[in-house]
Design a protein around this motif. Structure first.
Motif, mmCIF file in Angstrom:
data_model
loop_
_atom_site.group_PDB
_atom_site.id
_atom_site.type_symbol
_atom_site.label_atom_id
_atom_site.label_comp_id
_atom_site.label_asym_id
_atom_site.label_seq_id
_atom_site.Cartn_x
_atom_site.Cartn_y
_atom_site.Cartn_z
ATOM 1 N N GLY A 62 0.874 -1.323 0.079
ATOM 2 C CA GLY A 62 0.247 -0.036 0.241
ATOM 3 C C GLY A 62 1.159 0.895 0.011
ATOM 4 O O GLY A 62 0.724 1.798 1.107
ATOM 5 N N ASN A 63 1.790 1.730 -1.198
ATOM 6 C CA ASN A 63 2.922 2.104 -1.021
ATOM 7 C C ASN A 63 2.392 2.776 -3.130
ATOM 8 O O ASN A 63 1.907 2.599 -3.213
ATOM 9 C CB ASN A 63 3.914 1.450 -1.414
ATOM 10 N N LEU A 64 2.586 4.428 -2.831
ATOM 11 C CA LEU A 64 2.767 5.133 -4.531
ATOM 12 C C LEU A 64 3.938 4.631 -5.106
ATOM 13 O O LEU A 64 3.557 4.802 -6.533
ATOM 14 C CB LEU A 64 2.994 6.464 -3.828
ATOM 15 N N THR A 65 4.600 4.001 -4.664
ATOM 16 C CA THR A 65 5.738 3.090 -5.567
ATOM 17 C C THR A 65 5.250 2.032 -5.889
ATOM 18 O O THR A 65 6.206 1.095 -7.285
ATOM 19 C CB THR A 65 7.168 3.557 -5.019
ATOM 20 N N HIS A 66 3.925 1.875 -5.684
ATOM 21 C CA HIS A 66 3.228 0.616 -6.536
ATOM 22 C C HIS A 66 1.477 1.162 -7.235
ATOM 23 O O HIS A 66 0.760 0.376 -6.912
ATOM 24 C CB HIS A 66 3.201 -0.952 -5.652
ATOM 25 N N ALA A 67 2.272 1.872 -7.455
ATOM 26 C CA ALA A 67 0.875 2.295 -7.563
ATOM 27 C C ALA A 67 0.616 2.187 -9.162
ATOM 28 O O ALA A 67 -0.663 1.857 -9.920
ATOM 29 C CB ALA A 67 1.272 4.227 -8.008
ATOM 30 N N THR A 68 0.822 1.695 -9.804
ATOM 31 C CA THR A 68 0.822 1.002 -11.139
ATOM 32 C C THR A 68 -0.450 -0.554 -10.649
ATOM 33 O O THR A 68 -1.044 -0.980 -11.437
ATOM 34 C CB THR A 68 1.872 -0.057 -11.851
ATOM 35 N N ALA A 69 0.455 -1.191 -9.751
ATOM 36 C CA ALA A 69 -1.362 -2.572 -8.801
ATOM 37 C C ALA A 69 -1.845 -1.433 -8.563
ATOM 38 O O ALA A 69 -3.528 -1.622 -8.593
ATOM 39 C CB ALA A 69 -0.082 -3.325 -7.703
ATOM 40 N N LYS A 75 -9.015 0.763 -11.722
ATOM 41 C CA LYS A 75 -9.262 0.382 -12.413
ATOM 42 C C LYS A 75 -9.452 -1.068 -13.356
ATOM 43 O O LYS A 75 -10.711 -0.896 -14.272
ATOM 44 C CB LYS A 75 -8.528 2.033 -14.018
ATOM 45 N N GLY A 76 -9.742 -1.709 -12.843
ATOM 46 C CA GLY A 76 -10.054 -2.903 -13.257
ATOM 47 C C GLY A 76 -9.282 -3.563 -14.476
ATOM 48 O O GLY A 76 -9.572 -4.672 -15.843
ATOM 49 N N PHE A 77 -8.109 -2.669 -14.839
ATOM 50 C CA PHE A 77 -7.094 -3.345 -16.325
ATOM 51 C C PHE A 77 -6.256 -5.021 -15.907
ATOM 52 O O PHE A 77 -6.708 -5.356 -16.903
ATOM 53 C CB PHE A 77 -5.752 -2.350 -15.822
ATOM 54 N N PHE A 78 -6.118 -5.289 -14.502
ATOM 55 C CA PHE A 78 -5.901 -6.501 -15.014
ATOM 56 C C PHE A 78 -6.373 -7.750 -14.688
ATOM 57 O O PHE A 78 -6.541 -8.692 -15.297
ATOM 58 C CB PHE A 78 -5.354 -7.198 -13.020
ATOM 59 N N GLN A 79 -7.937 -7.523 -13.858
ATOM 60 C CA GLN A 79 -9.345 -7.961 -14.149
ATOM 61 C C GLN A 79 -9.820 -8.328 -15.747
ATOM 62 O O GLN A 79 -9.627 -9.677 -15.701
ATOM 63 C CB GLN A 79 -10.298 -7.818 -13.258
ATOM 64 N N LYS A 80 -9.484 -7.750 -16.360
ATOM 65 C CA LYS A 80 -9.857 -7.204 -17.560
ATOM 66 C C LYS A 80 -9.646 -8.505 -18.635
ATOM 67 O O LYS A 80 -9.998 -8.550 -19.414
ATOM 68 C CB LYS A 80 -10.591 -5.729 -18.570
ATOM 69 N N GLU A 81 -7.570 -8.047 -17.902
ATOM 70 C CA GLU A 81 -7.138 -8.860 -18.829
ATOM 71 C C GLU A 81 -6.641 -10.977 -18.564
ATOM 72 O O GLU A 81 -6.889 -11.612 -19.339
ATOM 73 C CB GLU A 81 -5.424 -8.477 -18.862
ATOM 74 N N LEU A 82 -7.438 -10.618 -17.618
ATOM 75 C CA LEU A 82 -7.214 -12.099 -17.272
ATOM 76 C C LEU A 82 -9.055 -12.399 -17.131
ATOM 77 O O LEU A 82 -9.293 -14.017 -16.774
ATOM 78 C CB LEU A 82 -7.378 -11.769 -15.576
ATOM 79 N N LYS A 273 -0.980 -1.704 -19.771
ATOM 80 C CA LYS A 273 -1.694 -1.022 -19.771
ATOM 81 C C LYS A 273 -2.208 -0.229 -18.713
ATOM 82 O O LYS A 273 -2.624 1.205 -19.406
ATOM 83 C CB LYS A 273 -2.907 -1.600 -20.534
ATOM 84 N N THR A 274 -2.158 -0.159 -17.419
ATOM 85 C CA THR A 274 -2.096 0.654 -16.692
ATOM 86 C C THR A 274 -0.854 2.004 -16.636
ATOM 87 O O THR A 274 -0.930 2.491 -16.305
ATOM 88 C CB THR A 274 -1.859 0.128 -15.112
ATOM 89 N N SER A 281 -3.272 9.817 -18.460
ATOM 90 C CA SER A 281 -4.902 10.664 -17.593
ATOM 91 C C SER A 281 -3.839 10.905 -16.321
ATOM 92 O O SER A 281 -4.595 9.926 -15.482
ATOM 93 C CB SER A 281 -5.259 9.795 -17.710
ATOM 94 N N PRO A 282 -2.202 11.673 -15.926
ATOM 95 C CA PRO A 282 -2.297 10.986 -14.138
ATOM 96 C C PRO A 282 -3.470 11.802 -13.667
ATOM 97 O O PRO A 282 -3.127 11.058 -12.864
ATOM 98 C CB PRO A 282 -0.621 11.953 -15.498
ATOM 99 N N ASP A 283 -4.001 12.930 -14.078
ATOM 100 C CA ASP A 283 -4.719 13.440 -12.190
ATOM 101 C C ASP A 283 -5.459 12.003 -12.174
ATOM 102 O O ASP A 283 -5.465 11.642 -11.217
ATOM 103 C CB ASP A 283 -5.215 15.077 -13.117
ATOM 104 N N GLU A 284 -5.889 11.259 -13.073
ATOM 105 C CA GLU A 284 -6.662 10.373 -13.166
ATOM 106 C C GLU A 284 -6.498 8.894 -12.169
ATOM 107 O O GLU A 284 -7.307 8.551 -11.069
ATOM 108 C CB GLU A 284 -7.750 10.329 -14.335
ATOM 109 N N ALA A 285 -5.471 9.034 -12.520
ATOM 110 C CA ALA A 285 -4.649 7.745 -12.536
ATOM 111 C C ALA A 285 -4.220 8.147 -10.895
ATOM 112 O O ALA A 285 -3.880 6.907 -10.024
ATOM 113 C CB ALA A 285 -3.260 7.877 -12.851
ATOM 114 N N LYS A 286 -3.736 9.286 -10.975
ATOM 115 C CA LYS A 286 -3.084 9.502 -9.218
ATOM 116 C C LYS A 286 -4.525 9.947 -7.637
ATOM 117 O O LYS A 286 -4.436 8.945 -6.583
ATOM 118 C CB LYS A 286 -2.699 11.095 -8.658
#
Length: 371
Positions: A62-69, A75-82, A273-274, A281-286
């Motif tokens: 639970g850390n911003l350096t893990h923001a890809t996760a 945003k559901g990117f992983f589940q969509k691909e799975l 994709k993330t 979309s940095p603001d939405e991602a943040k």
């Protein structure tokens, strides 16, 4: 091959005090509980399971350096691909506990810092994990009390916190101290500078009480300290070529990679994709990262912490393999790591397959890949 594994064993809490350190002992840099299981993301109706696999267990901090996760989950990117294979998530607060979970089969894939990956790989003689992709660079700063420390030379004689003995930031700070010509006993932290190992969640209170004069820490801890009146004296990125160094990698159990490469590839597609979404979309991602932090811990970061922390991190697919080797060399130099054999720690074949399909440049393993 089986479509579903038996229930994973319960995670055991990793000891915080380590008496002997023949190899690097590492922690994460996040907040929250030691490990927390989460059930987020919905499987689309009628979606097909990959390889017939019911679920894949994914770990992160639970850390911003893990923001890809964080962003990919929110945003559901992983589940969509799975597809019909359910993504199950577990958050960690310490590198050793995530490595233990990986070794025990409680997780299959994880986001983790370079030092725990090095330690986990070398302790198992290269038999348990592979680094399969990069995730983030940067996001580490030396922040100090401006009333006590005006310049680098003022660090001598002061009390500076790092997250844990031998963790990624601890090794970096010890190496920087040596480059200044100062002497510190790596294990005790005593010497020309007092290195005070302090959990990130405790560091802001330690700073306010005067127990520490500054800290070499990752985000968002650095920005939390700044919000308490500290000043940034040094951004670690400035010490590296091109201002890039690995802070987060993606790892996988070797057995899982062998048995379910299509599932691993799907997670990597979600990661790529993330990172593309974060870039476009940095603001939405943040906002998504902060929402996932709140979902995981019950707390979101205030803007005066989130905004500066976010801008100091680069989210990339390249694992920056050469910098991992340099970080290992720093640990050896500090006396915290025996000369490691890192040959085979990387398998970037699936990542490069995904990147090629997206028209992106492939990435290298600095000669440390599977032969």
């Amino acid at each position: 091959m089986p479509a579903h594994r038996p229930a994973a064993p319960a995670l055991r809490r990793t000891l915080a005090v380590i008496a002997v350190l023949p190899l690097l002992t590492l922690a994460a840099c996040g907040y929250g509980s030691e490990s927390t299981e989460a059930d987020t993301g919905q499987v689309a109706a009628g979606a097909k399971k990959i390889d017939g696999l019911d679920e894949v267990d994914i770990g992160y901090f639970g850390n911003l350096t893990h923001a890809t996760a964080l962003v990919g989950i929110q945003k559901g990117f992983f589940q969509k691909e799975l597809g019909g294979t359910k993504a199950k998530y577990t958050t960690f607060n310490a590198g050793p506990s995530e490595i233990e979970a990986l070794n025990g089969g409680s997780i299959d894939i994880g986001w983790i810092g370079p030092s725990p990956a090095i330690n986990g790989y070398t302790k198992a003689d290269g038999a348990n994990l592979r680094i399969i992709g990069g995730s983030a660079s940067g996001g580490v700063k030396l922040v100090v009390d401006p009333d006590k420390i005006k310049s680098v030379k003022d660090i001598k004689g002061k009390k500076i916190a790092t997250p844990q003995l031998g963790n990624t930031q601890d090794v970096a700070f010890l190496n920087w101290i040596a480059e200044q010509g100062w002497k510190v006993d790596a294990n005790t932290g005593k010497g020309d500078v007092s290195v005070v190992r302090t959990e990130n969640s405790v560091a802001p209170d330690a700073y306010k009480s005067g127990a520490i004069d500054g800290a070499w820490v990752p985000e968002p801890t650095a920005s939390k300290l700044v919000s308490e009146g500290a000043k940034v004296l040094l951004d670690e990125a400035d010490l590296w070529p091109d201002k890039k160094f690995v802070i987060t990698n993606i790892i996988v159990r070797q057995e899982f990679l062998k048995e379910h490469p299509d599932v691993v590839e799907a997670v990597l597609r979600g990661s790529v994709k993330t990172n593309a979404f974060i870039g476009s979309s940095p603001d939405e991602a943040k906002a998504a990262a902060n929402a996932q932090l709140k979902a995981d811990s019950g707390k979101e970061l205030p803007a005066d912490v989130l905004d500066p922390a976010w801008t100091s991190i680069q989210f990339i697919n390249d694992p920056l393999a050469s910098t991992l080797k340099t970080e290992a060399d720093h640990a050896v130099k500090a006396g915290l790591l025996e000369d490691p054999k890192l040959d085979g720690i990387y398998d970037l074949s699936l990542l490069n397959k995904v990147l090629k399909a997206d028209g992106e440049d492939e990435v290298g393993d600095a000669g440390l890949g599977v032969k």
